[in-house]
Design an enzyme around this catalytic site. Structure first.
Site, PDB file in Angstrom:
ATOM      1  N   GLU A   1     -10.394   3.628  91.990  1.00 43.96           N
ATOM      2  CA  GLU A   1      -8.879   5.073  92.327  1.00 43.96           C
ATOM      3  C   GLU A   1      -8.406   4.265  93.929  1.00 43.96           C
ATOM      4  O   GLU A   1      -6.755   4.198  93.682  1.00 43.96           O
ATOM      5  CB  GLU A   1      -9.745   6.199  92.468  1.00 43.96           C
ATOM      6  CG  GLU A   1      -8.377   6.577  92.356  1.00 43.96           C
ATOM      7  CD  GLU A   1      -8.619   8.372  91.936  1.00 43.96           C
ATOM      8  OE1 GLU A   1      -8.138   9.431  92.885  1.00 43.96           O
ATOM      9  OE2 GLU A   1      -9.346   8.786  91.846  1.00 43.96           O
ATOM     10  N   ASP A   2      -9.143   3.810  95.040  1.00 45.88           N
ATOM     11  CA  ASP A   2      -8.398   3.578  96.254  1.00 45.88           C
ATOM     12  C   ASP A   2      -8.984   1.712  96.350  1.00 45.88           C
ATOM     13  O   ASP A   2      -7.708   2.374  97.457  1.00 45.88           O
ATOM     14  CB  ASP A   2      -8.904   4.883  96.345  1.00 45.88           C
ATOM     15  CG  ASP A   2      -8.132   6.179  96.494  1.00 45.88           C
ATOM     16  OD1 ASP A   2      -7.450   6.122  96.001  1.00 45.88           O
ATOM     17  OD2 ASP A   2      -9.387   7.344  96.884  1.00 45.88           O
TER      18      ASP A   2
END
Length: 178
Positions: free
Chosen positions: A64-65
């Site tokens: 996600e990051d």
């Protein structure tokens, strides 16, 4: 398979992926503290010793990051860990409000292991919010986060009594009913 070796390998992988990231708190805490803290909550408070759950906790924000791919996680940590990480990963191509809505909708449908990671993640984040308001957040935004987290946790109920009890203590402090 050596449990300790695999956890350290996973922690190292996550630390390298998150090396330049910071939390949004005023102290700009190193981001890696978060996944390590989520894994710690699972082991110390949740009583979890399942290697794949601990690895997924350490990796839960990498796709996600960071530039990490699911294929990279599978290559290094296997299909089961990848599946758990996939379940708890938001699709960043969607608008923020849509992602938040989907977290509420998907919570009850998640696997047991993904629910464990999600519970510990929410517990860590809520404790962090109580400790320090992120830069730029109003008291209203903080309260809205608590209320949204309560809706997510509602779908995770029945997974781990100890973690749910800790979350309930926090929700009571913030007048969140879930």
């Amino acid at each position: 398979m050596n449990f300790t070796r695999e956890v350290i390998k996973c922690t190292d992988f996550s630390a390298r992926k998150h090396k330049n990231q910071r939390r949004k708190d005023t102290e700009k805490t190193p981001y890696i503290n978060h996944p390590i803290g989520v894994a710690y909550i699972l082991t110390e408070e949740g009583g979890i010793s399942d290697l794949q759950v601990i690895q997924a906790a350490l990796l839960h924000d990498t796709v996600e990051d960071t530039d990490t791919t699911f294929e990279e996680i599978e290559e290094n940590f296997g299909k089961e860990v990848t599946g758990i990480v996939r379940e708890v990963t938001d699709d960043k191509s969607l608008p923020k409000m849509e992602r938040k809505k989907l977290q509420i909708e998907h919570a009850a449908k998640a696997s047991y292991k993904a629910k464990l990671v999600k519970l510990a993640d929410k517990l860590y984040n809520l404790r962090d919010l109580e400790r320090c308001t992120p830069e730029g957040w109003t008291p209203q935004r903080v309260q809205e986060y608590f209320e949204w987290a309560g809706k997510v946790v509602q779908g995770l109920r029945g997974t781990n009594k100890a973690l749910e009890a800790e979350l309930d203590v926090i929700f009571r402090r913030h007048d969140v009913i879930c």
